[in-house]
Design a protein around this motif. Structure first.
Motif, PDB file in Angstrom:
ATOM      1  N   UNK B   4      42.292  33.253  39.379  1.00 32.89           N
ATOM      2  CA  UNK B   4      42.286  34.647  39.870  1.00 32.89           C
ATOM      3  C   UNK B   4      40.958  35.302  39.511  1.00 32.89           C
ATOM      4  N   UNK B   5      40.301  35.809  40.522  1.00 33.45           N
ATOM      5  CA  UNK B   5      39.011  36.478  40.320  1.00 33.45           C
ATOM      6  C   UNK B   5      39.142  37.926  40.761  1.00 33.45           C
ATOM      7  N   UNK B   6      38.761  38.836  39.869  1.00 31.23           N
ATOM      8  CA  UNK B   6      38.740  40.241  40.248  1.00 31.23           C
ATOM      9  C   UNK B   6      37.407  40.548  40.938  1.00 31.23           C
ATOM     10  N   UNK B   7      37.501  41.095  42.131  1.00 29.61           N
ATOM     11  CA  UNK B   7      36.296  41.558  42.828  1.00 29.61           C
ATOM     12  C   UNK B   7      36.328  43.078  42.771  1.00 29.61           C
ATOM     13  N   UNK B   8      35.484  43.641  41.923  1.00 24.87           N
ATOM     14  CA  UNK B   8      35.561  45.072  41.650  1.00 24.87           C
ATOM     15  C   UNK B   8      34.555  45.823  42.501  1.00 24.87           C
ATOM     16  N   UNK B   9      35.083  46.615  43.375  1.00 23.40           N
ATOM     17  CA  UNK B   9      34.245  47.510  44.160  1.00 23.40           C
ATOM     18  C   UNK B   9      33.603  48.513  43.208  1.00 23.40           C
ATOM     19  N   UNK B  10      32.414  49.020  43.559  1.00 22.81           N
ATOM     20  CA  UNK B  10      31.788  50.006  42.673  1.00 22.81           C
ATOM     21  C   UNK B  10      32.161  51.422  43.053  1.00 22.81           C
ATOM     22  N   UNK B  11      32.780  51.590  44.213  1.00 18.49           N
ATOM     23  CA  UNK B  11      33.136  52.954  44.604  1.00 18.49           C
ATOM     24  C   UNK B  11      34.658  53.067  44.807  1.00 18.49           C
ATOM     25  N   UNK B  12      35.102  54.255  45.173  1.00 20.01           N
ATOM     26  CA  UNK B  12      36.541  54.514  45.220  1.00 20.01           C
ATOM     27  C   UNK B  12      37.152  54.321  46.604  1.00 20.01           C
ATOM     28  N   UNK B  13      36.386  53.702  47.476  1.00 25.98           N
ATOM     29  CA  UNK B  13      36.836  53.531  48.858  1.00 25.98           C
ATOM     30  C   UNK B  13      37.707  52.272  48.953  1.00 25.98           C
ATOM     31  N   UNK B  74      33.926  39.555  39.493  1.00 27.51           N
ATOM     32  CA  UNK B  74      32.775  39.721  40.376  1.00 27.51           C
ATOM     33  C   UNK B  74      32.515  41.213  40.515  1.00 27.51           C
ATOM     34  N   UNK B  75      31.289  41.621  40.206  1.00 29.95           N
ATOM     35  CA  UNK B  75      30.938  43.035  40.322  1.00 29.95           C
ATOM     36  C   UNK B  75      30.299  43.261  41.680  1.00 29.95           C
ATOM     37  N   UNK B  76      31.036  43.950  42.552  1.00 32.24           N
ATOM     38  CA  UNK B  76      30.629  44.037  43.954  1.00 32.24           C
ATOM     39  C   UNK B  76      29.880  45.326  44.287  1.00 32.24           C
ATOM     40  N   UNK B  77      28.920  45.664  43.449  1.00 30.56           N
ATOM     41  CA  UNK B  77      28.047  46.802  43.761  1.00 30.56           C
ATOM     42  C   UNK B  77      26.610  46.326  43.749  1.00 30.56           C
ATOM     43  N   UNK B  78      25.985  46.239  44.893  1.00 32.21           N
ATOM     44  CA  UNK B  78      24.651  45.639  44.950  1.00 32.21           C
ATOM     45  C   UNK B  78      23.610  46.556  44.317  1.00 32.21           C
ATOM     46  N   UNK B  79      22.943  46.029  43.302  1.00 34.61           N
ATOM     47  CA  UNK B  79      21.884  46.789  42.637  1.00 34.61           C
ATOM     48  C   UNK B  79      22.402  47.848  41.688  1.00 34.61           C
ATOM     49  N   UNK B  80      23.722  47.888  41.488  1.00 33.16           N
ATOM     50  CA  UNK B  80      24.284  48.923  40.610  1.00 33.16           C
ATOM     51  C   UNK B  80      24.195  48.496  39.144  1.00 33.16           C
ATOM     52  N   UNK B  81      24.233  49.487  38.275  1.00 27.94           N
ATOM     53  CA  UNK B  81      24.238  49.240  36.838  1.00 27.94           C
ATOM     54  C   UNK B  81      25.566  48.636  36.381  1.00 27.94           C
ATOM     55  N   UNK B  82      25.550  48.010  35.247  1.00 27.76           N
ATOM     56  CA  UNK B  82      26.793  47.687  34.581  1.00 27.76           C
ATOM     57  C   UNK B  82      27.054  46.257  34.183  1.00 27.76           C
ATOM     58  N   UNK B  83      26.310  45.276  34.729  1.00 25.71           N
ATOM     59  CA  UNK B  83      26.702  43.890  34.444  1.00 25.71           C
ATOM     60  C   UNK B  83      26.608  43.569  32.956  1.00 25.71           C
ATOM     61  N   UNK B  84      25.609  44.124  32.262  1.00 22.19           N
ATOM     62  CA  UNK B  84      25.471  43.819  30.848  1.00 22.19           C
ATOM     63  C   UNK B  84      26.662  44.378  30.055  1.00 22.19           C
ATOM     64  N   UNK B  85      27.125  45.545  30.444  1.00 21.47           N
ATOM     65  CA  UNK B  85      28.294  46.114  29.764  1.00 21.47           C
ATOM     66  C   UNK B  85      29.546  45.288  30.009  1.00 21.47           C
ATOM     67  N   UNK B  86      29.743  44.869  31.243  1.00 23.29           N
ATOM     68  CA  UNK B  86      30.933  44.067  31.573  1.00 23.29           C
ATOM     69  C   UNK B  86      30.917  42.753  30.784  1.00 23.29           C
TER      70      UNK B  86
END
Lengths: 247, 247, 247, 247, 247, 247
Positions: B4-13, B74-86
Motif C-alpha cells: 500500500x502506497x499513500x499518494x499524498x496530494x499537496x492541495x485540498x482538491x 509518494x509526495x505528489x506536489x511538484x517542486x513543493x517543500x516537505x520531503x525532508x520533513x516527511x
C-alpha cells in the motif's frame, strides 16, 4: 520616525521570544520598537526538518494574524524554512536571521562558520545557506550539543560548549563565527572575547538590516516569485485559514 | 505480497487527489494499492512559496493522522517543500515526485527541462532541484500559463499549452521533459507523441520508485538528519498537535 | 508480460557475471528475466582509467553483438565509462548501476558515500558522479583495499573490510552507503545490518529502475546527443566492426 | 636535442592524420618531430558518444602498439574520451588538444567559446571541459554543421561555416574562440583574421605544451589514479590484448 | 554617539566624491557624518581592469594617509578591486558598495541583476560577485553605455539609459536591480518608480551597513587573511610608502 | 628568431628578480632572452592582500615604463592580483605564473595542491584559482611557514619545510604539487626527487607558455574586457601617471 519591527520566534516558547525581542531591542536604533511574536502553535523548539517546516507555516500564520501595523519582519529561527513564503505573504521587508548573520559575517571575515545547537539542525542550515547563495563562504557548521531548551538553564555550560565548538569551527578554517540559534542571542560578545574573533548574532544583525531597508524605503519585489497571491485563491480550514495578504 | 502506497496530494482538491491516485495505480505493479490522500487543510492549489510551505505542514499532518498501515509515501506536489520533513517523520520510504521525475529524466536524456503551471511556481522548482543536487542537469523551467485549477477544465487547451511550452524548453537545450505539476499526470504520453521526446510524469515514476525501495527492503536512514524526533518534544495546539512518529 | 534485461558485466570474469545476474534476478519482479552478459574481450577486472575506458568499448561491443531480443540494459560496472555511448547505441532504456545506486541513495538519506574496491578506482567514480550531476550529494568515496579478484575468495574478509571502510565514510558525513563495485552485489543487507544504515547495491537498484522505465513505456531521447549514429558511417576492423545500431 | 611527439588522430582517416601531423610539425620547435598515428580500428570520424568511447580504446591500443621511442603523446581528438587512460597507460607526458586549446584560450581572453563540427559532438565537449575543471570559463559550444568528413572537401564552405558560427559564439559572450575539431587545424589564422579575435587550434597548442613538459623534465604523476596498472592483470583477446605499459 | 564614516571614491573626480558623500549622508542615521575621500592619484574614472587595480592601491593610500579618526570605511567603487586589502589595512569595519548592494538585493528579491556603465566594466563586476560568493544570485550584468564622466552631464539621458537596460536585466530574470556604479547614486528611487521593482543604490546601503557593524561593536577578523601586516615589513618609495596600519 | 620576455617580479627585491630571471632563462628555448623587471616601488615581499593589490599597480607601472621592445610578459607573483589589468594594458601575451603552474599541473596529475610561503598568502591564492576557473582541480593550499625574505637565507631549511608541507598536501589528495611562490623557483626538481611527485615551478612553466603564444602568433583578445583603454582617459599624478598603452 517611529518604527515597529516584528521579531517572530520560530517556536512556541514565550520566554525565548521575550529574550529575542530584548536582544533585538538592544541592537535597535532609537525610535525603533521590536515586538516579539510567538506562534500560536508548533514545536516548543525547532531542531530538525519536521519542526522547521511546521514553523514555516506557524510563523506565517502568526504574522498573518497580526492586526497591528508594523514596518518589517525579522524571522528569528536560524536555518529554518519560511523566508521565501513570508516575502510573498507581506509587503513589508523581511529579514531572516540566517541571512543577516551570513551577510554580516561576510563583511567581517573571509570565511565563516556556524555554531549551532544539535546535530539534527545542521543539514537544514546547510540547505538554507545554499538556497541563499552564500554556501561557499561557509566552511563549517558544527553543533555544540546543547538543546534549545537547555540553553538558558545553564548559561555557563552553554557558553563553554559554544567556545569549544567555536574553536573547532575556527580549526576548519573560519575567521568569523555565526551563532546558529536565536536562543544564543546575546552570547556573541562573550564568545568573541573568549575566542578573539568576531561573532555574529543574527537577531541583532537582522533588526539592524530591517531598519536599513525601512530607512531606504525599500520593499520586497513584486514582479518575481514574491508577487502576492491572488486573494481569490481558496484555503481550507483552521488555523491556516487566517492566512491572508497584508498590504 | 500486497503493498500500500499513500499518494499524498499537496492541495485540498479531492478530485485532483483521485486523479493522482488513478494515475499512480495505473503505473503500479500488480499487488500494489495506491491510496490517495488529501490534506485536511491548506490551499486548494499550490502555485508559489506561501502555499508550498503550508502544504509541507499540511501533508505531514495528513500522513501523521493516518491510522491505517502503509508501506511508502509518494509526495505528489511538484517542486513543493516537505520531503525532508516527511523522511524524518515516518520510517517508511518517501519519494517526492520532483525527485522521481528528475531521476527518471536523467536516465532518459542528457539534459532535462520542466514544464510547469504558472510563473510563480518556477522559483520553488529551481530551489527543489538545487537542494536535491541535480540542478545542473536541468536546463530550463518554464510555465505554460495554466493554473492548476484550470488543467482539467479544458484538457485540450492544457495539452496545447504544454506542447508550446515544451517546444520552448527543448529550444533551451532539453532532450527530455518533466511534467512540473501532479495535475498534469497522465498527459506524458500525449505530449511525448506530439513532441517526439520522452516526457516524464513524476507521479507514475514515484510510485514505481517507491515500490522499488519497498521491494529492496530499504528504509530511510536514521543516523543523519532524518533520525526521528524525540517523542518527548512538545507541540502546541491543533491541528499539528497530531504530528507524531509512525514507526 | 515477459521482460528481458541484459545485465552486462564490465569485465571478462564469467563467474562475476553469473553472480551479478543472480543478484539482479533476485531483485527483479516476477516475469522479468535477467540475462548476464560477459564481454568477449577486455580486462579481467576494471580498477582504473585504462581498464574503464576499454570496458566502455567492450561492453558496447557485447551488446551490439546480441542477436536476441531484450528490453533494457543494465550496465554493471560501478563508476565505469560508457553509459552515454550505450544510450546512443541502442533504443532500449539503459541504466548504469552508478546512477541507480546514487539515485536510490538520494531517496534514502541526506548525503551518501561510496565504498569501493581499490584506490585506483576512486577518481573515476568521482568523475562519473560529477558528469551525472549528483556529485554534491556524495560526501566521500573510499576504498576498502579489496581487489575485485579477491572479493569472492574471502567473503568474510571482504565484509569486514567494507564494514571498516563504511564506518570511515559515515564519519565523513554520509548517512547512506553505496556499494562501489558490482562484485559487492549481495553484501548490502549484511553491511546494512552491521552499520545500521541503508546500503544500496546498484545492481539490484538498476534492475528495478530498468523495469520501471520499461513499464512506463519510456525510451532514451533521440533528439539530443543520444540520437542514433548514421548507419552509413564507416568503421574499420574487428572487433568493433560489429558495432551497429539496434533499434 | 631531438624530440619525438606522437600526434594520435582519434579516427581511422589517414589523410586527416597526415594533416594533423603537418599542422603539429609546423607549430613545433626546431628539433621536434611530430609523428602522426592512425588507430588501426574504430570510426572513420568521431562525432558523438559511441564513437568517442571507441576511439578512447582504439587510441590507447595504437599507442600501446608502438615499438619506437617517443617523448610525449598529443591526443588529437577534440572533446573525445581517453586522456585519463592514456596518462595511466604510458609514462610520457600526455596532452589532449581539448586541454591545450582551453588553457591557451584562458591565457588569451576572459571567456572562451568552442566552434565544433556537428550537434552530436557538443555534449561530449561539455563533459570534457567539466571533468577538466575549466567548464566555467567556456560560455558556449556551437556546431557549424560541418561533418568531419566534409571539412576538406570544401574548405571555403568550412571556413564560411566556422565564421558564422564563431560570430554566434562571440555573441554568447566569448572573447576568444577554440576550434572544436582536429580537422579544423590550420584554420585558426584565417578565422582569426575574419573575426578579429584570437582563435586557438588545439593541435598546435598541444604540440607546444607537450614540448614544454618534455623540456621541463616533467612526467605524469604516478602516486594517484595515473599510477601504472599492475602488469600481472589479465586481459582477454585481441586487439586490446596488446595493451601494455610503456615505460 | 557621533560616528564618522569615510566614503572613499575610487576615482579622482572630486565632484563625484561630493555627490557620493551627499547620497551617503542622506542615507545615514542621525549622528553619522559621512566624509567623502578622493584618492590623490589614479584614474578620473574606473571602467575596466587596469583602472580598477590602480584604484585599489590608490584608495588604500588615501585611507592610509588620513590623520583624522573614523569609525568605518565605505568603498564607493562598484565592482572595483580592493576590499580585501582595505580589510587587512585598517581595523575599522569596511563595506564595499558591491557587497552592500548585493546583500540588500538578496533581501528584497529572488534573483538580482546589475545595471552598470560601460561594457568594459562587466567582467570585473562578475569577478567581484564571484569572490564575494553571491554570484549565483545574480542573473545578469548589463551596461547602459553611459561613461562615468557623462552621467551627470545629462541626467535625463542617464535615467533613460538605465531604464532601458534595467528592462533588459528584468527580462533576463531579475526581480530586483542593483545600480552598478557609485556615480548612479541617487537614481534608485526614480528608476524604481519607472520599472516597478526595488532598485538598490550601494552607497546608501553601504553607509547603513557600516553603521550597523559599528553599532554592533564588530571589527574585521584578525585571525585570518585580514590580520594586520607586520609593521616591520619594508616598502619602497612614494606614494605608497605612506601605507601603514591604522589601528 | 630572437624573443624577449619580461619576467616581472611582484616585489622590489632585486636579488629575487635576478633569481627569477635566471630560472626563467634556464627554462627558455634557445633564442629567448628573459629580462628580469623589478617594480620601482611597492613591498619588499608580497604575502597578503594589501601587498598583493599594491603589486598589481606597481607591476603595471613597471611594464608601462619600459621603453624597450618585448614580446610577452610573465607575471612572477604567485597568487598575486593583476593579470587581468596587464592583459588590458599591453598588446603582447601575458602569462601569470599562477596560471602556468595550475595548467601544467592539470596536465601532469588528477588533482593538484599548492605549497606556499605563509598563511596570510593562502586566501589570495584560492581567489586567484577561483577567478581563473580551475579552483576545483586544486585540493589544498598549505603554507610552509617560510617568509619570502627567508627563502634564500637558509635554502636547506626551505627545502625541508617544503617537503613537510608537500607531504601534507599529498595527504589532502594531491598527486601533483605547485610551488606557490616565485621565490621557490628552482626547487621543483629537488622537491620532486624527495616526494616522488611532479612539482611545477610556475616561472619556468610561464616562460615556456609565453614562448608558445608568441610562436603561435597569438595576442590577447581585444573584443572583451581586455580591449585597450581609451588613451584620452585622464590619470592624476605620479607615479601611475606613467601608465600608458603599449601597442
Amino acid at each position: 520616525m517611529s518604527t515597529r519591527i516584528l521579531a517572530v520566534n520560530c517556536n512556541t516558547d514565550a520566554a525565548m521570544t521575550a529574550a529575542i525581542a530584548a536582544i533585538g531591542q538592544s541592537a535597535a536604533s532609537e525610535g525603533t520598537t521590536v515586538v516579539g511574536v510567538t506562534p500560536a502553535w508548533g514545536p516548543a523548539s525547532a531542531e530538525g526538518y519536521v519542526e522547521s517546516l511546521v514553523t514555516a507555516a506557524a510563523v506565517m500564520d502568526a504574522v498573518a494574524s497580526r492586526t497591528d501595523a508594523f514596518d518589517a519582519v525579522v524571522m528569528a529561527g536560524f536555518g529554518e524554512h519560511g523566508r521565501e513564503g513570508m516575502r510573498q505573504l507581506i509587503a513589508q521587508p523581511v529579514v531572516d536571521i540566517t541571512e543577516a548573520a551570513a551577510f554580516a559575517a561576510c563583511l567581517l571575515g573571509h570565511r565563516f562558520g556556524v555554531v549551532t545547537t544539535v546535530r539534527s539542525a545542521i543539514a537544514g542550515i546547510h540547505d538554507s545557506l545554499m538556497t541563499m547563495g552564500v554556501g561557499d563562504r561557509c566552511v563549517s557548521v558544527r553543533a555544540a550539543d546543547v538543546h534549545v531548551s537547555a540553553i538558558d538553564a545553564d548559561v555557563a555550560r552553554t557558553a563553554d560548549a559554544l567556545e569549544a565548538t567555536g574553536r573547532a569551527v575556527i580549526g576548519d578554517g573560519a575567521d568569523v563565527l555565526v551563532l546558529g540559534c536565536a536562543g544564543f542571542a546575546g552570547l556573541d560578545t562573550e564568545l568573541g572575547r573568549r575566542l578573539g574573533v568576531p561573532v555574529v548574532d543574527g537577531v541583532a544583525a537582522a533588526v539592524r538590516f530591517a531598519e536599513d531597508l525601512i530607512a531606504l524605503g525599500k520593499r520586497t519585489s513584486t514582479i518575481g516569485p514574491y508577487a502576492p497571491r491572488s486573494s481569490s485563491k481558496q484555503w481550507v480550514g483552521p488555523p491556516l485559514g487566517s492566512l491572508r495578504l497584508i498590504t
